[in-house]
Design a protein around this motif. Structure first.
Motif, mmCIF file in Angstrom:
data_model
loop_
_atom_site.group_PDB
_atom_site.id
_atom_site.type_symbol
_atom_site.label_atom_id
_atom_site.label_comp_id
_atom_site.label_asym_id
_atom_site.label_seq_id
_atom_site.Cartn_x
_atom_site.Cartn_y
_atom_site.Cartn_z
ATOM 1 N N LEU A 78 0.820 -1.208 0.000
ATOM 2 C CA LEU A 78 0.000 0.000 0.000
ATOM 3 C C LEU A 78 0.856 1.261 0.000
ATOM 4 O O LEU A 78 0.409 2.323 -0.449
ATOM 5 N N ALA A 79 2.086 1.165 0.515
ATOM 6 C CA ALA A 79 2.970 2.332 0.587
ATOM 7 C C ALA A 79 3.706 2.601 -0.724
ATOM 8 O O ALA A 79 4.439 3.595 -0.823
ATOM 9 N N ARG A 80 3.495 1.777 -1.725
ATOM 10 C CA ARG A 80 4.172 2.000 -3.010
ATOM 11 C C ARG A 80 3.713 3.324 -3.613
ATOM 12 O O ARG A 80 2.536 3.695 -3.510
ATOM 13 N N PRO A 81 4.611 4.051 -4.268
ATOM 14 C CA PRO A 81 4.213 5.318 -4.898
ATOM 15 C C PRO A 81 3.080 5.091 -5.906
ATOM 16 O O PRO A 81 3.117 4.162 -6.709
ATOM 17 N N GLY A 82 2.076 5.935 -5.849
ATOM 18 C CA GLY A 82 0.980 5.851 -6.803
ATOM 19 C C GLY A 82 -0.083 4.830 -6.468
ATOM 20 O O GLY A 82 -1.003 4.618 -7.259
ATOM 21 N N ALA A 83 0.012 4.198 -5.284
ATOM 22 C CA ALA A 83 -0.970 3.168 -4.920
ATOM 23 C C ALA A 83 -2.379 3.737 -4.842
ATOM 24 O O ALA A 83 -3.346 3.081 -5.224
ATOM 25 N N ALA A 85 -3.607 6.496 -6.457
ATOM 26 C CA ALA A 85 -4.093 6.871 -7.787
ATOM 27 C C ALA A 85 -4.398 5.662 -8.657
ATOM 28 O O ALA A 85 -5.314 5.696 -9.488
ATOM 29 N N SER A 86 -3.639 4.575 -8.468
ATOM 30 C CA SER A 86 -3.833 3.383 -9.307
ATOM 31 C C SER A 86 -4.938 2.468 -8.802
ATOM 32 O O SER A 86 -5.206 1.433 -9.406
ATOM 33 N N GLY A 87 -5.567 2.821 -7.690
ATOM 34 C CA GLY A 87 -6.646 1.997 -7.147
ATOM 35 C C GLY A 87 -6.168 0.847 -6.289
ATOM 36 O O GLY A 87 -6.924 -0.095 -6.044
ATOM 37 N N TYR A 89 -5.532 0.690 -3.068
ATOM 38 C CA TYR A 89 -6.260 0.569 -1.804
ATOM 39 C C TYR A 89 -7.634 -0.069 -2.024
ATOM 40 O O TYR A 89 -8.034 -0.980 -1.291
ATOM 41 N N SER A 90 -8.358 0.422 -3.005
ATOM 42 C CA SER A 90 -9.713 -0.095 -3.251
ATOM 43 C C SER A 90 -9.659 -1.543 -3.713
ATOM 44 O O SER A 90 -10.489 -2.368 -3.299
ATOM 45 N N ARG A 91 -8.689 -1.876 -4.530
ATOM 46 C CA ARG A 91 -8.553 -3.250 -5.024
ATOM 47 C C ARG A 91 -8.244 -4.212 -3.876
ATOM 48 O O ARG A 91 -8.854 -5.291 -3.761
ATOM 49 N N THR A 92 -7.328 -3.814 -3.013
ATOM 50 C CA THR A 92 -6.971 -4.661 -1.867
ATOM 51 C C THR A 92 -8.155 -4.815 -0.915
ATOM 52 O O THR A 92 -8.443 -5.923 -0.440
#
Length: 244
Positions: A78-83, A85-87, A89-92
């Motif tokens: 989750l801490a990856r850059p762009g997580a 914006a790329s969705g 959090y919602s996907r997980t």
């Protein structure tokens, strides 16, 4: 040059301050290895609890590393850059909600829960941590208040309670912006699991996590492996309990 000292040059490279906390940088294979190690330890813990009647204390101790490892893997991703914006959090969150719901029936059937259903399984713990991190990452006063509410209410309902959520969230916070203060808070959160575990074995996950960053392991990534394995292994253990 004289002012810098005889052994130094004005062109010498600038060294990072010694106070900088180490940044965790794991390869995809190393991260996957940690996840499968956590799955193995969790499985052995469940076998000990439900099939061996908790007769092997070493397996119980080893199982205390599972949540810290799962929480770290979740937080690192989750801490990856762009997580955001790329969705990511919602996907997980969606996957944890779906497979955590599937796991609810075998989890309840194995027994040992308060009122027959409480607390919710570890996927619910990771889901609540994800929702908290998502709201914090999105930012804004209203979302921060929402994150606090989710933490307080969710912590009362899930496995490992508030210490488990804190361990996940502080691992995530450290991965985002490493500092000695955040590391100290992360260690404190892991130590607070003593309230539930009655031991400090959760702290043993930290050396494993930092050591994993020193090696590049070639473990293929399975996107849904963890999600499928969790309810499946509960169902298998439940079937064995009924047979025995």
């Amino acid at each position: 040059a004289t002012l810098l000292g005889a052994s130094e040059s004005i062109n010498a490279p600038i060294r990072a301050p010694v106070s900088t906390a180490p940044r965790l940088e794991l390869s995809s294979g190393s991260l996957e290895a940690l996840k499968w190690l956590a799955l193995l330890l969790m499985t052995l813990d469940h076998v000990n609890k439900h099939l061996l009647h908790a007769s092997v204390p070493e397996l119980f101790a080893a199982g205390r590393l599972a949540l810290p490892l799962f929480g770290f893997v979740l937080g690192y991703n989750l801490a990856r850059p762009g997580a955001l914006a790329s969705g990511g959090y919602s996907r997980t969150a969606r996957r944890l909600a779906i497979f955590g719901s599937i796991a609810t029936l075998p989890f309840i059937e194995l027994g040992g829960l308060g009122w027959g259903w409480w607390p919710f399984n570890i996927m619910a713990t990771l889901l609540v941590a994800t929702l908290c991190a998502w709201l914090i990452e999105a930012g804004g006063p209203a979302r921060l208040v929402g994150a606090a509410a989710v933490f307080i209410i969710g912590g009362a309902l899930v496995e490992f309670w508030w210490p488990g959520l804190a361990a996940c969230l502080l691992g995530w916070a450290y991965c985002r912006r490493p500092s000695w203060f955040r590391l100290a808070l992360w260690i404190g959160a892991l130590a607070s699991l003593y309230v539930i575990n009655r031991n400090l074995w959760a702290l043993a996950a930290l050396p494993l996590i930092f050591a994993a960053g020193q090696f590049k392991m070639n473990v293929p990534r399975g996107r849904l492996g963890f999600y499928i394995y969790y309810p499946a292994h509960l169902a298998v253990i439940g079937g064995l309990v009924r047979l025995i």
